[in-house]
Design a protein around this motif. Structure first.
Motif, mmCIF file in Angstrom:
data_model
loop_
_atom_site.group_PDB
_atom_site.id
_atom_site.type_symbol
_atom_site.label_atom_id
_atom_site.label_comp_id
_atom_site.label_asym_id
_atom_site.label_seq_id
_atom_site.Cartn_x
_atom_site.Cartn_y
_atom_site.Cartn_z
ATOM 1 N N ARG A 129 -5.009 5.176 7.177
ATOM 2 C CA ARG A 129 -3.884 5.491 6.297
ATOM 3 C C ARG A 129 -3.054 4.216 6.114
ATOM 4 N N ARG A 130 -2.635 3.994 4.874
ATOM 5 C CA ARG A 130 -1.805 2.816 4.599
ATOM 6 C C ARG A 130 -0.420 2.974 5.207
ATOM 7 N N PRO A 131 0.127 1.897 5.705
ATOM 8 C CA PRO A 131 1.510 1.958 6.194
ATOM 9 C C PRO A 131 2.468 2.227 5.022
ATOM 10 N N GLU A 141 2.621 1.100 0.829
ATOM 11 C CA GLU A 141 2.684 2.028 -0.296
ATOM 12 C C GLU A 141 3.870 1.690 -1.204
ATOM 13 N N VAL A 142 5.012 1.401 -0.602
ATOM 14 C CA VAL A 142 6.201 1.044 -1.378
ATOM 15 C C VAL A 142 5.975 -0.272 -2.114
ATOM 16 N N LEU A 143 5.375 -1.237 -1.443
ATOM 17 C CA LEU A 143 5.092 -2.526 -2.062
ATOM 18 C C LEU A 143 4.172 -2.366 -3.270
#
Length: 58
Positions: free
Chosen positions: A3-5, A9-11
């Motif tokens: 899972r992506r941190p 995801e925000v970046l």
């Protein structure tokens, strides 16, 4: 798969928004070039240059 941190995801979301805005700016610029609707104010540019020169001379 992992899972992506959250920060990644925000970046990625920020990069997508910036990409869309850049596309819009380029489309707007291309339309301005095609239509010939550029607002160039040489008098204002000259006044700004004169102000810059007088400030550096002081």
């Amino acid at each position: 798969m992992y899972r992506r941190p959250k920060f990644l995801e925000v970046l990625l979301e920020i990069r997508q928004v910036m990409s869309r805005e850049a596309d819009y700016d380029i489309d707007l610029f291309a339309e301005m070039v095609r239509s010939g609707k550029f607002k160039v104010e040489p008098e204002r540019e000259n006044r700004d240059l004169e102000n810059d020169v007088s400030e550096t001379d002081s």
